[in-house]
Motif scaffolding. Structure first.
Motif, PDB file in Angstrom:
ATOM      1  N   HIS A  67       0.818  -1.211   0.000  1.00 18.98           N
ATOM      2  CA  HIS A  67       0.000   0.000   0.000  1.00 18.98           C
ATOM      3  C   HIS A  67       0.854   1.265   0.000  1.00 18.98           C
ATOM      4  O   HIS A  67       0.575   2.223  -0.744  1.00 18.98           O
ATOM      5  N   ASN A  71       1.010   4.042  -3.056  1.00 17.62           N
ATOM      6  CA  ASN A  71       0.758   5.464  -2.837  1.00 17.62           C
ATOM      7  C   ASN A  71       1.910   6.319  -3.342  1.00 17.62           C
ATOM      8  O   ASN A  71       1.708   7.393  -3.920  1.00 17.62           O
ATOM      9  N   SER A 312     -11.095  11.419  -5.187  1.00 19.08           N
ATOM     10  CA  SER A 312     -11.559  10.347  -4.306  1.00 19.08           C
ATOM     11  C   SER A 312     -12.503   9.388  -5.008  1.00 19.08           C
ATOM     12  O   SER A 312     -13.018   8.454  -4.383  1.00 19.08           O
ATOM     13  N   LEU A 315     -12.728   5.493  -4.779  1.00 22.53           N
ATOM     14  CA  LEU A 315     -13.198   4.780  -3.595  1.00 22.53           C
ATOM     15  C   LEU A 315     -14.173   3.666  -3.978  1.00 22.53           C
ATOM     16  O   LEU A 315     -14.168   2.584  -3.383  1.00 22.53           O
ATOM     17  N   GLN A 459      -8.182   7.326   0.955  1.00 24.81           N
ATOM     18  CA  GLN A 459      -7.815   5.974   0.533  1.00 24.81           C
ATOM     19  C   GLN A 459      -7.262   5.170   1.705  1.00 24.81           C
ATOM     20  O   GLN A 459      -7.586   3.989   1.873  1.00 24.81           O
ATOM     21  N   GLN A 463      -8.897   1.705   3.113  1.00 19.02           N
ATOM     22  CA  GLN A 463      -8.138   0.673   2.410  1.00 19.02           C
ATOM     23  C   GLN A 463      -8.529  -0.749   2.811  1.00 19.02           C
ATOM     24  O   GLN A 463      -8.322  -1.697   2.036  1.00 19.02           O
TER      25      GLN A 463
END
Length: 534
Positions: A67, A71, A312, A315, A459, A463
């Motif tokens: 993750h 990112n 966003s 999502l 996020q 997650q």
């Protein structure tokens, strides 16, 4: 002194729409096409990077970027973009739009190529090199925001200026489509030539060795459109407003603009000297804050709030894409097949949901106005996000997939036929020539700060895929859009007026604020019409 008495400004404001306007849109727009392609194509290859460099045979599952690494790979360009906006926006006012425009383009070409050539010892080396060049790629992209908007606003006539600036920004939608389309085509070519036979079950979620070429080709192709437009960018003269009002070279401004407009323009050196003498206040001086502080707060806050919501949107992609049959589970497809399906999903969503909104703005911005389009866009985004948040459990079921997809697509549509376009247009019109690029840069950088909150803050919060958290996040986004709706009242309508009239450089500043008339009111529009047409 009124800008109407200065020949070069009057000629630009009242020029008929002609070929040089189209050329300027294409040249500036291709920069935005490149920006969007470079920023969004990483989303189509990020899963492939995980398959290639983070596969652990002991798990029996496809590799996946951790993750934090995911990112970093996706987000480092956003950080670079924010910083590039501030640096190049400032330099655009100090060194000239044309000169800095060329620098950003060279940086984008070199870093796009180098991103695809990322090598290193092991996966850390490759990821580190990739992130390094993606940062500087974003840095160059950042400069394109204030410079493209400023150049187009200063070239355009006052009757079609909003549509021209919006058309430049609409090339972002084309770039997103091509990011999905090119990734889809490249992955399909390699899949057809090197993909594993689908009937061999042991290779179902394997990663084809040739896949390492695919992501590199996709990233490097981002250099091509920027490279093709470099010659034409350098051939464009500096904007007449910059040459006359900042450099103080009335003769050169008249010569340059007379050549592109194919008319004779007087130099008006003495008039320009008087004009500049009346507008000598510095950025963030008391006079600047008095004249433009409210507008700067308005453009920064609305762009910030918009980008929290806009970035966003992924999502709910993990539910939308499989529900619509656009993607399969990672365990059931090979690496190249997964990339093909992800790219296809991105292409479909962009084509049907994202792309139309941009061009609706181009078509209607001079009829409806920036102010109204932004208000309606924020309001509708808030409504659709609130519905998706409250009814998330209900909508994500198989029986209601088309309702879910429609709401998702309409949110994108009203983002682009709304604040995603107008927050780009307004900062290019509201501020004086001497600080126009810098103020646009502040507004755009504020937007990228919001993008990072949306893309990574929310996020990280969701997650784990917790449905309750996603519902809360969507309701929060509906709230940010309502805030954007109210912050829109800090700006004013700009359609049909010259840049100098809007910014108050012609001596007419503060009419809207002093009279208390709301932007777009009947009496204000009537006064604007009388000033513009007689």
């Amino acid at each position: 002194m009124s800008s109407n008495s200065i020949s070069v400004l009057n000629a630009l404001d009242n020029a008929r729409t002609q070929w040089y306007h189209v050329t300027a849109i294409v040249i500036a727009g291709m920069g935005f096409f490149t920006d969007a392609y470079d920023l969004f194509c990483i989303s189509t290859v990020s899963k492939l990077l995980g398959r290639l460099y983070y596969y652990d045979p002991s798990t029996g599952k496809p590799g996946k970027l951790p993750h934090s690494i995911n990112n970093l790979v996706i987000g480092v360009a956003l950080v670079g973009t924010l910083l590039g906006q501030l640096v190049f926006g400032y330099l655009g006012d100090k060194l000239g739009r044309k000169k800095v425009y060329g620098i950003t383009l060279i940086l984008m070409v070199l870093c796009a190529i180098c991103s695809g050539l990322s090598f290193g010892y092991g996966r850390k080396g490759v990821m580190g090199t990739l992130c390094f060049f993606r940062f500087w790629l974003g840095f160059g992209i950042g400069g394109d925001y204030p410079l493209s908007a400023t150049i187009m606003s200063e070239y355009a006539n006052k009757k079609t200026r909003g549509a021209f600036i919006a058309a430049v920004f609409a090339m972002q939608g084309v770039g997103i489509i091509f990011a999905g389309l090119v990734s889809m085509i490249i992955s399909k070519i390699f899949l057809s030539n090197y993909g594993r036979p689908p009937f061999l079950k042991e290779h179902v979620f394997s990663t084809e060795p040739e896949a390492d070429y695919v992501w590199r080709v996709v990233l490097m192709l981002g250099a091509l459109p920027a490279l093709l437009t470099y010659y034409w960018r350098m051939k464009m003269p500096e904007t007449g407003r910059y040459t006359a009002l900042i450099e103080g070279n009335a003769k050169q401004a008249a010569s340059d603009m007379g050549r592109v407009l194919d008319i004779e323009i007087q130099a008006d050196h003495d008039k320009i000297t008087q004009f500049n003498a009346a507008n000598e206040y510095k950025l963030f001086s008391h006079e600047f804050v008095r004249r433009h502080g409210r507008h700067l707060i308005g453009t920064m806050t609305t762009w910030f709030l918009l980008d929290i919501a806009f970035y966003s949107q992924n999502l709910t992609q993990k539910d939308i894409f499989p529900t619509m049959g656009l993607t399969s589970k990672a365990e059931s497809v090979s690496a190249l097949r997964e990339m093909f399906e992800t790219s296809r999903a991105m292409f479909v969503i962009a084509l049907l949901g994202t792309f139309p909104g941009y061009w609706f703005t181009v078509a209607f911005i001079e009829k409806i106005g920036r102010f109204t389009i932004q208000l309606v866009g924020f309001f509708m985004m808030s409504v659709f996000m609130l519905i998706m948040g409250v009814k998330y459990d209900y909508l994500r079921t198989e029986d209601h997939k088309w309702t879910f997809a429609t709401l998702y697509g309409l949110t994108f549509f009203f983002a682009n036929f709304g604040p995603n376009s107008t927050t780009f247009v307004l900062p290019a019109e509201l501020f004086p020539t001497r600080v126009r690029s810098t103020c646009h840069a502040f507004s755009a950088a504020s937007g990228k700060a919001g993008a990072m909150i949306g893309a990574f803050g929310l996020q990280n919060y969701t997650q784990d895929g917790n449905v309750h958290k996603i519902k809360k996040a969507m309701i929060f986004l509906a709230f940010t859009n309502i805030l954007g709706f109210f912050c829109t009242f800090l700006v004013t309508e700009t359609k049909g007026r010259s840049l100098e009239e809007i910014s108050g450089e012609d001596g007419g500043y503060g009419e809207t604020q002093m009279t208390g008339k709301r932007p777009g009111s009947r009496s204000e529009n009537h006064e604007d019409d009388s000033r513009n047409y007689g």
